[in-house]
Design a protein around this motif. Structure first.
Motif, PDB file in Angstrom:
ATOM      1  N   ASN A 132     -99.637  44.382  70.485  1.00 42.09           N
ATOM      2  CA  ASN A 132     -99.705  45.809  70.170  1.00 42.09           C
ATOM      3  C   ASN A 132    -101.137  46.291  70.151  1.00 42.09           C
ATOM      4  N   VAL A 133    -101.401  47.369  70.864  1.00 39.87           N
ATOM      5  CA  VAL A 133    -102.734  47.970  70.827  1.00 39.87           C
ATOM      6  C   VAL A 133    -102.625  49.190  69.927  1.00 39.87           C
ATOM      7  N   ASP A 134    -103.609  49.348  69.031  1.00 37.81           N
ATOM      8  CA  ASP A 134    -103.500  50.453  68.089  1.00 37.81           C
ATOM      9  C   ASP A 134    -104.436  51.594  68.471  1.00 37.81           C
ATOM     10  N   MET A 135    -105.714  51.512  68.065  1.00 32.47           N
ATOM     11  CA  MET A 135    -106.626  52.616  68.345  1.00 32.47           C
ATOM     12  C   MET A 135    -107.285  52.390  69.711  1.00 32.47           C
ATOM     13  N   ILE A 136    -107.557  53.477  70.438  1.00 31.01           N
ATOM     14  CA  ILE A 136    -108.234  53.342  71.743  1.00 31.01           C
ATOM     15  C   ILE A 136    -109.303  54.431  71.842  1.00 31.01           C
ATOM     16  N   VAL A 137    -110.473  54.074  72.339  1.00 26.90           N
ATOM     17  CA  VAL A 137    -111.474  55.103  72.616  1.00 26.90           C
ATOM     18  C   VAL A 137    -112.179  54.757  73.929  1.00 26.90           C
ATOM     19  N   GLN A 138    -112.470  55.811  74.706  1.00 25.10           N
ATOM     20  CA  GLN A 138    -113.091  55.598  76.006  1.00 25.10           C
ATOM     21  C   GLN A 138    -114.296  56.526  76.142  1.00 25.10           C
ATOM     22  N   ASN A 139    -115.434  55.963  76.555  1.00 24.37           N
ATOM     23  CA  ASN A 139    -116.633  56.789  76.770  1.00 24.37           C
ATOM     24  C   ASN A 139    -116.967  56.799  78.250  1.00 24.37           C
ATOM     25  N   VAL A 140    -116.944  57.961  78.842  1.00 24.48           N
ATOM     26  CA  VAL A 140    -117.207  58.023  80.281  1.00 24.48           C
ATOM     27  C   VAL A 140    -118.684  58.295  80.521  1.00 24.48           C
ATOM     28  N   SER A 141    -119.260  57.537  81.472  1.00 26.13           N
ATOM     29  CA  SER A 141    -120.647  57.810  81.827  1.00 26.13           C
ATOM     30  C   SER A 141    -120.646  58.390  83.233  1.00 26.13           C
ATOM     31  N   THR A 142    -121.090  59.619  83.375  1.00 29.37           N
ATOM     32  CA  THR A 142    -120.980  60.290  84.678  1.00 29.37           C
ATOM     33  C   THR A 142    -121.913  59.686  85.722  1.00 29.37           C
ATOM     34  N   GLU A 143    -123.110  59.246  85.299  1.00 31.47           N
ATOM     35  CA  GLU A 143    -124.057  58.703  86.297  1.00 31.47           C
ATOM     36  C   GLU A 143    -123.528  57.443  86.967  1.00 31.47           C
ATOM     37  N   ARG A 144    -123.032  56.538  86.115  1.00 30.89           N
ATOM     38  CA  ARG A 144    -122.666  55.224  86.677  1.00 30.89           C
ATOM     39  C   ARG A 144    -121.212  55.149  87.154  1.00 30.89           C
ATOM     40  N   GLU A 145    -120.460  56.225  86.937  1.00 31.49           N
ATOM     41  CA  GLU A 145    -119.040  56.219  87.264  1.00 31.49           C
ATOM     42  C   GLU A 145    -118.331  55.029  86.652  1.00 31.49           C
ATOM     43  N   SER A 146    -118.749  54.723  85.440  1.00 28.47           N
ATOM     44  CA  SER A 146    -118.077  53.642  84.733  1.00 28.47           C
ATOM     45  C   SER A 146    -117.798  54.115  83.313  1.00 28.47           C
ATOM     46  N   PRO A 196    -114.981  50.203  85.815  1.00 30.18           N
ATOM     47  CA  PRO A 196    -115.010  51.305  86.785  1.00 30.18           C
ATOM     48  C   PRO A 196    -114.108  52.454  86.338  1.00 30.18           C
ATOM     49  N   ASP A 197    -114.603  53.684  86.541  1.00 30.31           N
ATOM     50  CA  ASP A 197    -113.867  54.862  86.092  1.00 30.31           C
ATOM     51  C   ASP A 197    -113.009  55.384  87.236  1.00 30.31           C
ATOM     52  N   ARG A 198    -111.804  54.825  87.387  1.00 31.51           N
ATOM     53  CA  ARG A 198    -110.909  55.290  88.458  1.00 31.51           C
ATOM     54  C   ARG A 198    -109.454  55.166  87.985  1.00 31.51           C
ATOM     55  N   PRO A 199    -108.549  55.886  88.656  1.00 33.86           N
ATOM     56  CA  PRO A 199    -107.156  55.855  88.200  1.00 33.86           C
ATOM     57  C   PRO A 199    -106.593  54.435  88.212  1.00 33.86           C
ATOM     58  N   GLY A 200    -105.783  54.136  87.256  1.00 34.20           N
ATOM     59  CA  GLY A 200    -105.087  52.838  87.232  1.00 34.20           C
ATOM     60  C   GLY A 200    -105.767  51.780  86.401  1.00 34.20           C
ATOM     61  N   VAL A 201    -107.009  52.052  85.961  1.00 34.36           N
ATOM     62  CA  VAL A 201    -107.740  51.009  85.232  1.00 34.36           C
ATOM     63  C   VAL A 201    -107.135  50.760  83.851  1.00 34.36           C
ATOM     64  N   ALA A 202    -106.833  51.838  83.120  1.00 28.03           N
ATOM     65  CA  ALA A 202    -106.242  51.652  81.795  1.00 28.03           C
ATOM     66  C   ALA A 202    -104.914  50.906  81.913  1.00 28.03           C
ATOM     67  N   ALA A 203    -104.138  51.260  82.928  1.00 28.41           N
ATOM     68  CA  ALA A 203    -102.844  50.590  83.121  1.00 28.41           C
ATOM     69  C   ALA A 203    -103.066  49.103  83.416  1.00 28.41           C
ATOM     70  N   ALA A 204    -104.120  48.800  84.179  1.00 30.91           N
ATOM     71  CA  ALA A 204    -104.387  47.393  84.533  1.00 30.91           C
ATOM     72  C   ALA A 204    -104.785  46.582  83.303  1.00 30.91           C
ATOM     73  N   VAL A 235    -105.763  37.085  77.524  1.00 30.41           N
ATOM     74  CA  VAL A 235    -104.946  37.864  78.472  1.00 30.41           C
ATOM     75  C   VAL A 235    -105.865  38.722  79.347  1.00 30.41           C
ATOM     76  N   ILE A 236    -106.887  39.328  78.742  1.00 38.06           N
ATOM     77  CA  ILE A 236    -107.785  40.187  79.520  1.00 38.06           C
ATOM     78  C   ILE A 236    -108.624  39.354  80.478  1.00 38.06           C
ATOM     79  N   GLU A 237    -109.174  38.247  79.974  1.00 37.10           N
ATOM     80  CA  GLU A 237    -109.994  37.416  80.854  1.00 37.10           C
ATOM     81  C   GLU A 237    -109.182  36.930  82.060  1.00 37.10           C
ATOM     82  N   LYS A 238    -107.915  36.644  81.810  1.00 38.64           N
ATOM     83  CA  LYS A 238    -107.080  36.107  82.888  1.00 38.64           C
ATOM     84  C   LYS A 238    -106.640  37.198  83.876  1.00 38.64           C
ATOM     85  N   ASN A 239    -106.305  38.380  83.345  1.00 38.21           N
ATOM     86  CA  ASN A 239    -105.675  39.385  84.208  1.00 38.21           C
ATOM     87  C   ASN A 239    -106.600  40.493  84.698  1.00 38.21           C
TER      88      ASN A 239
END
Ligand code: ADP
Ligand code: ASP
Ligand code: MG
Length: 406
Positions: A289-303, A270-278, A321-325
């Motif tokens: 350590n996370v190195d490279m990051i890229v995000q593609n926003v889709s305006t129709e689906r708000e995801s 979901p494309d909303r504040p706090g998601v990257a932090a979560a 860690v991701i599956e758990k949290n």
């Protein structure tokens, strides 16, 4: 008369004949009247073998004991080097990390050097003795053996040079200097006479194994004059210097690659504040350590689709860690890919030149190589591509930036 530090890597001390060959180089410096301290690595392959023993003994082992085992290779070489020197009539004595002492923090497996007590060594050097220090190891605040991370003898040597106020730190290895790219995969790579600390730092941290990243950080911080040169040939090496010591600055001076990364993609987050932090919060808490990051926003689906890279060794842990949290984020799919390579072009001249990235993308497109993730900083551009293209991509970029030797 100068005080100097000489470092010999694994291939330079791979057997007793090579230890003798290295000892001969040390003898020549001592005979020229210099005070010499030597940092030695384990014989080639020994540390890998020791790591393998630990892996066989337990799936996950106590890092304090890991350090006891994997630091053992350097003890052997230090003793052999002292013996070989004594054999040629040079007074020499070996020193283990705790004997020096090389004080580190307690981050076992990748400890940082905090200080080096050099008084005893200086005394011996002034009395005409060569000090042979076992590289890669130190002692924690509570007296346990620590290791400095793979390739750590470079850091032992530079830290020793800084603490001794040495005039130079010569890193003897199996290539005769720092090249525009790894000479083992780019036959047309050219040796650099000089490279800036900043470029060397980027080259090292982006995969060029010729110097451990921390050794370059330390050299830059303390102004240690580092020279990389061959143990087997008598040609001049590469000097790592301040930027103002280089007159003609290349726009791109080197190309590095790292196969140590893995890619993770979360689809339709979901494309909303706090998601990257979560997502990145729990990873940081797990010391991933996370190195490279890229995000593609889709305006129709708000995801949004989120892709990032972590160290290959940390991939399984990161997925867990991701599956758990992050289940509460209701993302659609988590996928991963370990068959990727990060390729980087580096050069201080990039600061003042436009079009460097464009040239990179064009060269890769010309070979039909798809770019998966891009990241940039002031003096480097990195791209993530499929691992099978490593050699093709590095060579294509090397030519595109005019780095090929004639
Ligand atoms: P040592 O055992 O002496 O520490 P390393 O294997 O750690 O040696 O580092 C030397 C190796 O680094 C070379 O054999 C070479 O393949 C690799 N390397 C990668 N990139 C570069 C580069 N840009 N210039 C020189 N060597 C490089
Ligand atoms: N022997 C250690 C290693 O293989 C340290 C070094 O060689 O610098 O990582
Ligand atoms: Mg090395």
């Amino acid at each position: 008369m100068a005080r100097i530090v000489m470092k010999f890597g694994g291939t330079s001390v791979a057997d007793v004949t090579r230890v003798r060959n290295a000892a001969e180089r040390v003898r020549a410096e001592a005979a020229a009247g210099h005070q010499v301290a030597v940092a030695v690595s384990a014989m080639a392959g020994v540390t890998n073998q020791l790591v393998d023993y630990v892996d066989q003994a337990a799936k996950i082992s106590d890092l304090r004991e890991y350090d006891v085992v994997v630091s053992a290779g350097e003890q052997v070489t230090a003793g052999l080097m002292a013996i070989a020197l004594q054999e040629t009539g040079v007074a020499a004595r070996s020193w283990l990390g705790w004997q020096v002492p090389v004080h580190t923090n307690d981050a076992h497996g990748s400890a940082r050097i905090e200080s080096i007590g050099v008084e005893q060594i200086i005394q011996r050097m002034e009395d005409g003795q060569v000090a042979i220090v076992a590289g890669f190891q130190g002692v924690s605040p509570d007296g346990r053996i620590t290791t400095l991370g793979r390739g750590g003898t470079d850091t032992s040597a530079v830290a020793l040079a800084a603490a001794l106020g040495a005039e130079r730190c010569d890193i003897y290895t199996d290539v005769d200097g720092v090249y525009t790219s790894d000479p083992r995969i780019v036959a047309k790579a050219r040796k650099l006479d000089r490279v800036t600390y900043e470029e060397m730092l980027e080259l090292a941290s982006l995969g060029a194994k010729v110097l451990q990243t921390r050794s370059v950080e330390l050299a830059m911080k303390h102004g240690v004059r580092v020279q990389v040169l061959s143990s087997f040939e008598n040609s001049p090496g590469t000097l790592v210097v301040d930027e103002d010591e280089i007159v003609e600055k290349a726009i791109v001076s080197g190309i590095a690659y790292s196969r140590d990364e893995a890619k993770i993609t979360l689809r339709q987050v979901p494309d909303r504040p706090g998601v990257a932090a979560a997502i990145f919060g729990p990873l940081a808490q797990a010391h991933i350590n996370v190195d490279m990051i890229v995000q593609n926003v889709s305006t129709e689906r708000e995801s949004t689709d989120l892709t990032f890279t972590v160290g290959k060794a940390e991939f399984d842990r990161a997925v867990k860690v991701i599956e758990k949290n992050c289940a509460h984020l209701d993302y659609e799919e988590l996928s991963g890919d370990r068959n990727v390579v990060k390729i980087s072009v580096i050069g201080v001249g990039m600061r003042s030149h436009a079009g460097v990235a464009q040239q990179m993308f064009t060269a890769l497109a010309g070979k039909g190589i798809n770019i998966q993730v891009i990241s940039t900083s002031e003096i480097k551009i990195s791209v993530l591509v499929a691992e099978e293209y490593t050699e093709l991509a590095v060579r294509a970029l090397h030519s595109a930036y005019g780095l090929d030797a004639d």
